[in-house]
Design a protein around this motif. Structure first.
Motif, short mmCIF file in Angstrom:
data_model
loop_
_atom_site.label_atom_id
_atom_site.label_comp_id
_atom_site.label_asym_id
_atom_site.label_seq_id
_atom_site.Cartn_x
_atom_site.Cartn_y
_atom_site.Cartn_z
N CYS A 80 0.84 -1.20 0.00
CA CYS A 80 0.00 0.00 0.00
C CYS A 80 0.87 1.25 0.00
N LEU A 139 -2.47 9.99 -9.19
CA LEU A 139 -3.33 10.50 -8.12
C LEU A 139 -2.48 11.27 -7.12
N TYR A 146 2.04 5.92 -7.51
CA TYR A 146 0.99 6.71 -8.15
C TYR A 146 1.27 8.21 -8.04
N TRP A 147 1.88 8.62 -6.91
CA TRP A 147 2.21 10.03 -6.73
C TRP A 147 3.34 10.45 -7.65
N THR A 179 2.43 1.62 -3.40
CA THR A 179 1.41 2.05 -4.38
C THR A 179 1.19 3.55 -4.31
N VAL A 180 1.05 4.07 -3.09
CA VAL A 180 0.86 5.51 -2.93
C VAL A 180 2.03 6.28 -3.52
N GLN A 226 -5.23 9.76 -2.42
CA GLN A 226 -4.98 8.35 -2.10
C GLN A 226 -5.21 8.08 -0.61
#
Length: 370
Positions: free
Chosen positions: A197, A210, A204-205, A200-201, A215
């Protein structure tokens, strides 16, 4: 991300169902992860082809526990291998090896996967409540009546759209990271999920898909959506505690063992433990109580140990799959977008078909090994 990638490949209703089945087979490390990740990835895609949310929940749930028990690097395999060592059935460090030898005898898991594949392919038709749900979906209403769906990430638009290849690479990288990190942390899914997790954050950042704030908001909204199924799971633990205090598992097993023979023992143990697991929603806890009773009797009768492990694991996966209030059933329903009872009633005939075939199989195996 996975949904966008799949939409470029899937061009028919059957393909959407088979893709759901295939994703369920690939995401095998834990049934909780399977239920949530697969349903969230595909439900908008299956909506396009008017697949009922009940059928989606059934396909997802049928590749959760049944798939996890036949893959020896899942959380289920590690847990039950440890139980085998603790009960003296396997020596220290030999639990996984003995578990692997029992995989061919896990009849319910194999039948559940075969049945759901036949349903997804269209060979096996819709029965009972599932037939009604599919008729509603084909009329243009995939979502069940009177069900208000909460989106995990509502009204969120990606700041940047990636290419199909980049989407696939992101999805594959994060799934592989989850599996590798979970294995690295000795099959600790919580640590693996937290690390994945976090990565992923960050990914994606960095990629500009996102924002960090979006998120984090989505993560907390996910926690909120999970409160209902988690509260029901807590109720299941209360029921298990009451069962343990009453000694129901020990009583039932001891009551039937005096009538056992080498031929029928595996089938009877499967049926009894399947019923107890279904009734108590304890896919793991019951077996702490059952193994010290079952294995000494099976050894005295001369029943094959891998066969008995297969019968016990089959019962455990059936209970997780079929129980109306089991954790995996609740998560599959929540992820797919239907109520737990809608999911339970529509999938129950298929689960019972798998259970019936498993009883016949265990009787045949008991006869062959007698």
């Amino acid at each position: 991300m996975a949904r966008s990638a799949l939409s470029n490949l899937i061009k028919s209703r059957r393909q959407s169902l088979l893709a759901t089945f295939a994703l369920g087979v690939v995401v095998f490390i834990d049934d909780y992860l399977n239920c949530l990740a697969v349903s969230t990835s595909v439900k908008k895609l299956t909506d396009v082809y008017n697949v009922s949310r009940e059928k989606l929940a059934y396909i997802v749930d049928s590749t959760a526990a049944p798939m996890c028990i036949i893959v020896p690097i899942s959380t289920w395999a590690v847990y039950f291998a440890g139980l085998l060592e603790e009960n003296g059935v396997a020596g220290d460090g030999e639990g996984i090896g003995l578990y692997i030898s029992a995989i061919p005898y896990m009849a319910y898991a194999w039948f559940a996967l075969l049945i759901v594949f036949l349903v997804a392919y269209g060979i096996l038709g819709d029965w009972g409540p599932m037939k009604k749900a599919e008729a509603r979906a084909k009329a243009g209403n995939p979502l069940p009546e009177a069900f208000v769906e909460e989106q995990l990430v509502s009204n969120v638009q990606a700041k940047r759209k990636l290419s199909f290849k980049a989407n696939i690479m992101n999805f594959a990288f994060l799934m592989i990271l989850l599996i590798v990190s979970t294995v690295y942390f000795e099959i600790d899914l919580l640590r693996g999920a937290l690390l994945s997790c976090f990565v992923t954050v960050v990914v994606y950042w960095i990629q500009g898909i996102l924002s960090f704030e979006t998120q984090v908001e989505a993560i907390f909204k996910g926690f909120k959506v999970m409160l209902y199924p988690l509260s029901t799971v807590v109720g299941g633990f209360f029921l298990k505690a009451i069962n343990d205090e009453l000694g129901m598992t020990s009583y039932v097993i001891e009551a039937i063992t005096s009538y056992m023979t080498i031929v029928i023992f595996p089938a009877v143990i499967f049926a009894v433990m399947a019923f107890l697991t279904f009734a108590t929603s304890s896919s793991w806890g019951l077996y702490v109580l059952a193994m010290p009773i079952v294995f000494p009797i099976s050894l005295a009768l001369g029943v094959s140990t891998p066969l008995m492990i297969g019968a016990l694991l089959s019962a455990s996966s059936f209970g997780s799959h079929a129980c109306f209030f089991s954790d995996s059933s609740l998560l599959a329903a929540q992820g797919a977008g239907c109520s737990p009872m809608q999911h339970a009633f529509t999938q129950f005939p298929y689960a019972m078909l798998g259970a019936g075939l498993s009883v016949v199989t265990f009787l045949g195996l008991g006869y062959m090994m007698a």
